[in-house]
Design a protein around this motif. Structure first.
Motif, PDB file in Angstrom:
ATOM      1  N   ALA A  80       0.813  -1.222   0.000  1.00  8.09           N
ATOM      2  CA  ALA A  80       0.000   0.000   0.000  1.00  8.09           C
ATOM      3  C   ALA A  80       0.843   1.267   0.000  1.00  8.09           C
ATOM      4  O   ALA A  80       0.337   2.353  -0.330  1.00  8.09           O
ATOM      5  CB  ALA A  80      -0.946   0.005   1.201  1.00  8.09           C
ATOM      6  N   LEU A  81       2.120   1.166   0.357  1.00  8.83           N
ATOM      7  CA  LEU A  81       2.993   2.339   0.352  1.00  8.83           C
ATOM      8  C   LEU A  81       3.700   2.549  -0.982  1.00  8.83           C
ATOM      9  O   LEU A  81       4.327   3.588  -1.194  1.00  8.83           O
ATOM     10  CB  LEU A  81       4.047   2.227   1.468  1.00  8.83           C
ATOM     11  N   ALA A  82       3.585   1.593  -1.875  1.00 10.50           N
ATOM     12  CA  ALA A  82       4.249   1.705  -3.181  1.00 10.50           C
ATOM     13  C   ALA A  82       3.701   2.901  -3.956  1.00 10.50           C
ATOM     14  O   ALA A  82       2.495   3.124  -4.019  1.00 10.50           O
ATOM     15  CB  ALA A  82       4.052   0.423  -3.983  1.00 10.50           C
ATOM     16  N   GLY A  83       4.584   3.679  -4.527  1.00 12.86           N
ATOM     17  CA  GLY A  83       4.182   4.824  -5.332  1.00 12.86           C
ATOM     18  C   GLY A  83       3.849   6.072  -4.545  1.00 12.86           C
ATOM     19  O   GLY A  83       3.555   7.112  -5.142  1.00 12.86           O
ATOM     20  N   THR A 108       6.142   4.940  15.802  1.00 11.09           N
ATOM     21  CA  THR A 108       5.422   3.669  15.791  1.00 11.09           C
ATOM     22  C   THR A 108       6.413   2.546  15.970  1.00 11.09           C
ATOM     23  O   THR A 108       7.631   2.730  15.896  1.00 11.09           O
ATOM     24  CB  THR A 108       4.574   3.496  14.526  1.00 11.09           C
ATOM     25  N   ALA A 109       5.881   1.328  16.198  1.00  7.23           N
ATOM     26  CA  ALA A 109       6.725   0.204  16.574  1.00  7.23           C
ATOM     27  C   ALA A 109       5.936  -1.079  16.353  1.00  7.23           C
ATOM     28  O   ALA A 109       4.894  -1.069  15.681  1.00  7.23           O
ATOM     29  CB  ALA A 109       7.145   0.350  18.040  1.00  7.23           C
ATOM     30  N   ALA A 110       6.411  -2.167  16.911  1.00  8.59           N
ATOM     31  CA  ALA A 110       5.707  -3.449  16.811  1.00  8.59           C
ATOM     32  C   ALA A 110       6.018  -4.288  18.036  1.00  8.59           C
ATOM     33  O   ALA A 110       7.098  -4.165  18.626  1.00  8.59           O
ATOM     34  CB  ALA A 110       6.104  -4.194  15.546  1.00  8.59           C
ATOM     35  N   PRO A 118       3.682  -3.874   9.948  1.00  7.71           N
ATOM     36  CA  PRO A 118       3.246  -3.223   8.708  1.00  7.71           C
ATOM     37  C   PRO A 118       1.999  -2.360   8.869  1.00  7.71           C
ATOM     38  O   PRO A 118       1.940  -1.245   8.335  1.00  7.71           O
ATOM     39  CB  PRO A 118       2.996  -4.411   7.773  1.00  7.71           C
ATOM     40  N   GLN A 119       0.998  -2.839   9.605  1.00  9.03           N
ATOM     41  CA  GLN A 119      -0.206  -2.027   9.801  1.00  9.03           C
ATOM     42  C   GLN A 119       0.103  -0.785  10.624  1.00  9.03           C
ATOM     43  O   GLN A 119      -0.390   0.315  10.332  1.00  9.03           O
ATOM     44  CB  GLN A 119      -1.306  -2.838  10.494  1.00  9.03           C
ATOM     45  N   ASN A 120       0.941  -0.934  11.645  1.00  8.17           N
ATOM     46  CA  ASN A 120       1.310   0.229  12.451  1.00  8.17           C
ATOM     47  C   ASN A 120       2.052   1.275  11.620  1.00  8.17           C
ATOM     48  O   ASN A 120       1.812   2.481  11.757  1.00  8.17           O
ATOM     49  CB  ASN A 120       2.171  -0.204  13.638  1.00  8.17           C
ATOM     50  N   LEU A 121       2.937   0.818  10.744  1.00 10.01           N
ATOM     51  CA  LEU A 121       3.670   1.757   9.895  1.00 10.01           C
ATOM     52  C   LEU A 121       2.739   2.422   8.883  1.00 10.01           C
ATOM     53  O   LEU A 121       2.836   3.633   8.638  1.00 10.01           O
ATOM     54  CB  LEU A 121       4.812   1.028   9.179  1.00 10.01           C
ATOM     55  N   LEU A 122       1.818   1.657   8.316  1.00  8.78           N
ATOM     56  CA  LEU A 122       0.846   2.224   7.380  1.00  8.78           C
ATOM     57  C   LEU A 122      -0.003   3.286   8.087  1.00  8.78           C
ATOM     58  O   LEU A 122      -0.254   4.374   7.533  1.00  8.78           O
ATOM     59  CB  LEU A 122      -0.030   1.114   6.824  1.00  8.78           C
ATOM     60  N   GLU A 157      -8.426   4.618  11.422  1.00  2.00           N
ATOM     61  CA  GLU A 157      -9.371   3.584  11.014  1.00  2.00           C
ATOM     62  C   GLU A 157      -9.342   3.464   9.494  1.00  2.00           C
ATOM     63  O   GLU A 157      -9.776   4.377   8.792  1.00  2.00           O
ATOM     64  CB  GLU A 157     -10.783   3.932  11.491  1.00  2.00           C
ATOM     65  N   GLU A 158      -8.805   2.354   9.005  1.00  2.00           N
ATOM     66  CA  GLU A 158      -8.721   2.121   7.552  1.00  2.00           C
ATOM     67  C   GLU A 158      -8.099   3.316   6.832  1.00  2.00           C
ATOM     68  O   GLU A 158      -8.588   3.776   5.806  1.00  2.00           O
ATOM     69  CB  GLU A 158     -10.104   1.808   6.984  1.00  2.00           C
TER      70      GLU A 158
END
Length: 320
Positions: free
Chosen positions: A51-54, A123-125, A137-141, A192-193
């Motif tokens: 989702a981060l591509a581009g 952010t972290a994991a 990945p979700q936290n970074l997004l 949220e999303e």
């Protein structure tokens, strides 16, 4: 001619990597705890999220640490790079990937030094990048979405969709992916999303500035933490005062309840104060301030013990 309005994905976000579990690896995908932190570069973390591509992103490795080993030199580098990127007009905000163990300390330090007018999102994991259900990945997004949020400002954290400010956020669980909370209902919002829903005002404050931390890290004041507990006495305080090389410049004590202290521990802390050591009282409690009562040792207010230590450290730096 109609003015060009940039899309959300075209507002540039810089991602600064410092290591942590979010960049960790384990030998087996089923292992969520037996991993080695800080193994993947920030470029790899970004590339793993389709989702981060581009998107208009930049990635830069500032440090590569397990956050239990975060140090003053890394804080200096991080604050400097943040200030430089935040000053760029095309940058909407900055994300910092970090370990969970000391994330709340780094966030508070950066808020005090920079108090940025753009969002700085840590952010972290809790699970390494190799886990079956890694949360990084979700936290970074979510962090990138928050860094682009119009009007957002200050040093923020986002974790498991929850947004917290630097002053109140604390790690409250050693294992769950919902590991962070704010004291006394201080959560600022949610992601949220990919959409940010804010509950209240973004953090503000007066920045101390980079000049406040320019002194070499090896020369920063020694500020140490102590705890009140059953059977506490002043032996450790007096040993520190007598040590030829480890004598502290400041002491923060995590008292019981409203900052209460065992009689001998308080006596030793008053001896330290009389000898020129700065002392602050905090509390072991998860929430609530320490009242600044007449005749009592100075209060750290509503700051947790680790954040009171940072506040005292920065005060002492300003006096050097």
């Amino acid at each position: 001619m109609q003015a060009h309005i940039p899309s959300e994905t075209s507002r540039r976000v810089v991602i600064l990597g410092t290591g942590g579990t979010i960049a960790g690896r384990a030998s087996q995908a089923s292992d969520n705890v037996g991993y080695t932190a800080a193994q993947l570069g920030v470029d790899q973390l970004v590339a793993a999220i389709p989702a981060l591509a581009g998107q208009a992103l930049e990635a830069e490795q500032v440090a590569q640490l397990d956050s239990k080993d975060m140090d003053f030199a890394a804080w200096q580098r991080l604050a400097q790079r943040l200030a430089e990127h935040l000053a760029r007009p095309e940058v909407a905000g900055v994300v910092v990937t970090h370990g969970t163990d000391t994330l709340e300390e780094t966030a508070y330090f950066l808020q005090q030094v920079l108090a940025p007018f753009k969002p700085v999102v840590l952010t972290a994991a809790m699970r390494p990048a190799t886990a079956l259900q890694t949360d990084g990945p979700q936290n970074l997004l979510d962090a990138v979405a928050l860094a682009r949020e119009p009007g957002a400002r200050g040093v923020l954290t986002v974790f498991a969709g929850a947004i917290h400010g630097a002053e109140q956020v604390r790690k409250v669980h050693s294992y769950k992916v919902e590991a962070f909370a704010s004291a006394e209902g201080g959560q600022l919002g949610v992601v949220e999303e990919g959409r940010v829903r804010c509950f209240g005002a973004w953090p503000q404050g007066q920045a101390l500035g980079l000049a406040s931390i320019v002194r070499p890290a090896a020369e920063w004041p020694r500020v140490m933490l102590l705890w009140n507990h059953v059977g506490a006495d002043g032996a450790l305080v007096r040993a520190l005062l007598d040590h030829p090389t480890q004598r502290p410049h400041g002491l923060v004590v995590a008292g019981t309840g409203n900052g209460t202290l065992a009689t001998d521990l308080e006596a030793a802390l008053r001896e330290a104060q009389a000898s020129g050591v700065r002392v602050l009282r905090s509390t072991r409690c998860d929430a609530g301030p320490v009242m600044d009562l007449p005749g009592a040792l100075p209060s750290a207010g509503a700051l947790s013990p680790v954040k009171a230590r940072i506040r005292l450290l920065l005060d002492l730096l300003a006096e050097m």
